[in-house]
Design a protein around this motif. Sequence first.
Motif, PDB file in Angstrom:
ATOM      1  N   SER A 146      -1.024   3.127  -5.911  1.00 50.24           N
ATOM      2  CA  SER A 146      -0.676   4.260  -5.768  1.00 50.24           C
ATOM      3  C   SER A 146       0.147   4.547  -4.616  1.00 50.24           C
ATOM      4  O   SER A 146       0.911   5.671  -4.567  1.00 50.24           O
ATOM      5  N   VAL A 147      -0.100   3.588  -3.682  1.00 52.45           N
ATOM      6  CA  VAL A 147       0.633   3.743  -2.374  1.00 52.45           C
ATOM      7  C   VAL A 147       1.554   2.489  -2.063  1.00 52.45           C
ATOM      8  O   VAL A 147       1.293   1.563  -2.717  1.00 52.45           O
ATOM      9  N   SER A 148       2.347   2.536  -0.929  1.00 44.66           N
ATOM     10  CA  SER A 148       3.018   1.466  -0.747  1.00 44.66           C
ATOM     11  C   SER A 148       2.335   0.319   0.142  1.00 44.66           C
ATOM     12  O   SER A 148       2.633  -0.674   0.253  1.00 44.66           O
ATOM     13  N   ALA A 149       1.074   0.714   0.606  1.00 42.07           N
ATOM     14  CA  ALA A 149       0.289  -0.254   1.474  1.00 42.07           C
ATOM     15  C   ALA A 149      -1.092   0.209   1.597  1.00 42.07           C
ATOM     16  O   ALA A 149      -1.524   1.314   1.515  1.00 42.07           O
ATOM     17  N   ARG A 150      -2.109  -0.447   1.473  1.00 40.13           N
ATOM     18  CA  ARG A 150      -3.527  -0.282   1.558  1.00 40.13           C
ATOM     19  C   ARG A 150      -4.129  -0.059   3.044  1.00 40.13           C
ATOM     20  O   ARG A 150      -3.569  -0.531   3.795  1.00 40.13           O
ATOM     21  N   LYS A 151      -5.152   0.737   3.185  1.00 38.63           N
ATOM     22  CA  LYS A 151      -5.711   0.932   4.501  1.00 38.63           C
ATOM     23  C   LYS A 151      -6.112  -0.612   4.711  1.00 38.63           C
ATOM     24  O   LYS A 151      -6.619  -1.555   4.187  1.00 38.63           O
ATOM     25  N   PRO A 152      -5.986  -1.042   6.163  1.00 41.37           N
ATOM     26  CA  PRO A 152      -5.742  -0.042   7.185  1.00 41.37           C
ATOM     27  C   PRO A 152      -4.361   0.395   7.810  1.00 41.37           C
ATOM     28  O   PRO A 152      -4.008   1.065   8.667  1.00 41.37           O
ATOM     29  N   ASP A 153      -3.330   0.077   6.735  1.00 37.83           N
ATOM     30  CA  ASP A 153      -2.125   0.671   6.961  1.00 37.83           C
ATOM     31  C   ASP A 153      -1.899   2.159   6.995  1.00 37.83           C
ATOM     32  O   ASP A 153      -2.797   2.784   6.076  1.00 37.83           O
ATOM     33  N   ALA A 154      -1.181   2.632   8.138  1.00 40.95           N
ATOM     34  CA  ALA A 154      -0.978   4.004   7.877  1.00 40.95           C
ATOM     35  C   ALA A 154      -0.339   4.607   6.661  1.00 40.95           C
ATOM     36  O   ALA A 154      -0.760   5.940   6.197  1.00 40.95           O
ATOM     37  N   ALA A 155       0.293   4.178   5.815  1.00 37.49           N
ATOM     38  CA  ALA A 155       1.040   4.398   4.695  1.00 37.49           C
ATOM     39  C   ALA A 155       0.086   4.999   3.485  1.00 37.49           C
ATOM     40  O   ALA A 155       0.218   5.722   2.889  1.00 37.49           O
TER      41      ALA A 155
END
Length: 238
Positions: A146-155
């Motif tokens: 649902s987002v452009s990068a998964r945790k631990p990425d800030a996105a």
Amino acid sequence: MAERDLEGWTIAFDLDGTLVETAPDIVGTLNRLLVQHDLPALPLEIARNYIGHGAVALLKQGFTAAGMAWDEAASPALLEAFLVDYMAHIADESTAYPGAIEALDGLAARGAILCVATNKPTDLAVALFRAIGLEDRFAAICGPKSVSARKPDAAHIREAVLQAGGDPARAIMVGDSITDLDAARATGVACILTTFGYTLTPAAELGADALIEHFDALPAAIERLVGGGQALRRASNA
């Protein structure tokens, strides 16, 4: 009527080990796969700490701990088998942690936007929340796709907050592991960790902005971070 003193703030939550005790069902699926491969099942108290970094990482750690060398070529098939089995058993034993529902409702009544930033696939997260009656409490439920990068990425946190209609500069992350803390630091938001979640390193040793041992303590922890300006300082220093 509750004072809406958290208007303009977004509280982002991890799922596994933070809002919901999911280990019995996740480890149950892992153990069924291990037994199918003639490997011993793992004790819940050990395997629960493998949760939080995604299903492939869980499988790799689990199969290695059970005594089988990890085969990257087998990973896609194992992952598919895991996801199918887990969906079928997603809420057999999983329950919200004590006080979690009351804390969510209290924060919402005070004007906070609530969202979820989890490394669990979005469809599984939504299915779980629906099964235990929590789905409608969140403005956005964001797994990795649902987002452009998964945790631990800030996105992950930033985009989850934006999808919920919030401001990433006025957000707080609530999680249980170093993955959540690192994501919060990368985003520039304060982080509250639970002490009852899934982590190989005790939460008290990770350096979060606050720790809670029960959801009854969450409102006060948020008040301290917001009232003391710590949450805003994190954001301004990002």
